[in-house]
Enzyme design. Structure first.
Site, PDB file in Angstrom:
ATOM      1  N   ASP A 155      27.830 109.545  72.000  1.00 50.76           N
ATOM      2  CA  ASP A 155      27.086 108.534  72.754  1.00 50.76           C
ATOM      3  C   ASP A 155      27.597 107.155  72.339  1.00 50.76           C
ATOM      4  O   ASP A 155      27.235 106.649  71.274  1.00 50.76           O
ATOM      5  CB  ASP A 155      25.588 108.636  72.466  1.00 50.76           C
ATOM      6  CG  ASP A 155      24.953 109.887  73.065  1.00 50.76           C
ATOM      7  OD1 ASP A 155      25.676 110.900  73.198  1.00 50.76           O
ATOM      8  OD2 ASP A 155      23.755 109.846  73.391  1.00 50.76           O
ATOM      9  N   LYS A 218      23.981 106.533  80.334  1.00 46.78           N
ATOM     10  CA  LYS A 218      22.705 106.552  79.612  1.00 46.78           C
ATOM     11  C   LYS A 218      22.085 105.166  79.658  1.00 46.78           C
ATOM     12  O   LYS A 218      22.781 104.158  79.548  1.00 46.78           O
ATOM     13  CB  LYS A 218      22.984 107.000  78.173  1.00 46.78           C
ATOM     14  CG  LYS A 218      21.802 107.007  77.225  1.00 46.78           C
ATOM     15  CD  LYS A 218      22.261 107.521  75.855  1.00 46.78           C
ATOM     16  CE  LYS A 218      21.208 107.364  74.784  1.00 46.78           C
ATOM     17  NZ  LYS A 218      21.680 107.842  73.458  1.00 46.78           N
ATOM     18  N   LYS A 254      21.199 110.169  81.611  1.00 47.72           N
ATOM     19  CA  LYS A 254      20.323 110.298  80.452  1.00 47.72           C
ATOM     20  C   LYS A 254      19.468 109.056  80.273  1.00 47.72           C
ATOM     21  O   LYS A 254      19.961 108.006  79.851  1.00 47.72           O
ATOM     22  CB  LYS A 254      21.149 110.543  79.183  1.00 47.72           C
ATOM     23  CG  LYS A 254      20.295 110.647  77.908  1.00 47.72           C
ATOM     24  CD  LYS A 254      21.154 110.904  76.664  1.00 47.72           C
ATOM     25  CE  LYS A 254      20.326 110.879  75.388  1.00 47.72           C
ATOM     26  NZ  LYS A 254      21.140 111.134  74.176  1.00 47.72           N
TER      27      LYS A 254
END
Length: 333
Positions: A155, A218, A254
């Site tokens: 991430d 995300k 996400k």
């Protein structure tokens, strides 16, 4: 994970004339929140679906090997065994989607999950998380180290200054190099949407991230003042849909930060179904970034007394076990 997004050449024409109508986006998000509350079998099915999409996360300065080990145990056993047995779901292998930690704790998580005999992937934040205020060389080195330690998902966080100053070529190149550093590990790109200034910038940053090869986009690091919101999620999902139409690549989504209740988790699932369709409602294309969400989901799943007494030979009495499986595995959520 789904098939990799190989990315595209930088196409500034895709973002040059973007216009987002904020009031319309907000109204749409508010409408989703007003949808009828799910109950009974439907609620249980959607909550179990949410559990399988959670990236169970600990990103604290006082993380230790012992609390990472406890997190990994919870990842393998996210819902109490007696509750799963009451729904006849105890043998379905329900786990969270991944465990997310800092790079320094990746080895602890990998070893704990290996000892537990499960194949849950470890995700690591990297690239100067959470601020992104580190040199690119340092970001790339951190990514490579996390992969070397055993992380199968990375991430990363973008440099927000590149968005705010409209340096789209530089943003594309930074994310592209991060993608290359990830190697075989799937990359989720954190946009930190609460610091991008406008919904139009959220859309543009989403498109650039996907062009550069992001497997997921995300919303947030969870450290910003404003984290995952439904209007931001709507805009990001519209970008994912446009990118899919243009390229044929399915990019995951996400939301992360501030998602603490079962009701909020179901709302996100509903929004994904509305915007992207049921094919996105699986861990390969949808994740929920959360650290405390499981506790509330377990409370909502906790059955009344008559549920615990019911069996599959008594249909219609509380939570019928067979119908729960039907909802979870056969119905279109």
């Amino acid at each position: 994970m789904a098939a990799r997004n190989t990315g595209t050449e930088l196409e500034l024409g895709w973002i040059s004339k973007v216009y987002v109508n904020p009031p319309a986006v907000v109204r749409h998000a508010e409408q989703i929140q007003k949808w009828r509350t799910l109950k009974g079998n439907w609620q249980a099915a959607w909550l179990l679906k949410a559990v399988t999409c959670i990236d169970l996360t600990t990103l604290s300065g006082d993380d230790t090997p012992s609390n990472v080990h406890r997190l990994c145990f919870k990842a393998k056993h996210p819902i109490r065994e007696d509750l799963l047995k009451a729904m006849d779901m105890h043998d379905k292998g329900i786990t969270v989607a991944a465990v997310c930690v800092y790079p320094a704790r990746v080895t602890d998580a990998v070893n704990a999950l290996k000892a537990a005999g499960c194949n849950i992937p470890v995700a690591s934040v990297a690239a100067g998380f959470p601020s992104g205020q580190t040199p690119l060389e340092t970001k790339l080195a951190e990514i490579k180290l996390a992969v070397q330690y055993g992380a199968r998902e990375i991430d990363i966080v973008i440099s927000r200054s590149l968005v705010l100053s409209g340096q789209w070529e530089a943003l594309y190149e930074e994310i592209r190099q991060c993608r290359e550093a990830c190697g075989e590990a799937h990359m989720k790109t954190i946009l930190a949407t609460g610091e991008l200034g406008s919904l139009a910038n959220v859309y543009k940053a989403s498109m650039i991230a996907m062009m550069a090869g992001s497997d997921f986009i995300k919303t947030s690091t969870g450290k910003e003042v404003e984290n995952a919101t439904l209007p931001v999620g709507t805009v990001m999902m519209r970008a994912i849909k446009e990118f899919y139409w243009q390229t044929g690549f399915k990019v995951g989504f996400k939301p992360a930060g501030g998602i603490r209740t079962a009701k909020e988790a179901i709302t996100w699932l509903m929004l994904v179904k509305e915007e992207l369709g049921t094919e996105w409602l699986k861990p390969e294309l949808f994740r929920l970034g959360a650290s405390s969400l499981l506790e509330d989901i377990e409370k909502q799943i906790y059955p009344p007394r008559d549920w615990l007494l019911c069996t599959s030979t008594r249909p219609g009495n509380g939570l019928n076990t067979k119908s729960t499986q039907d909802y979870f595995y056969k119905r279109s959520l």
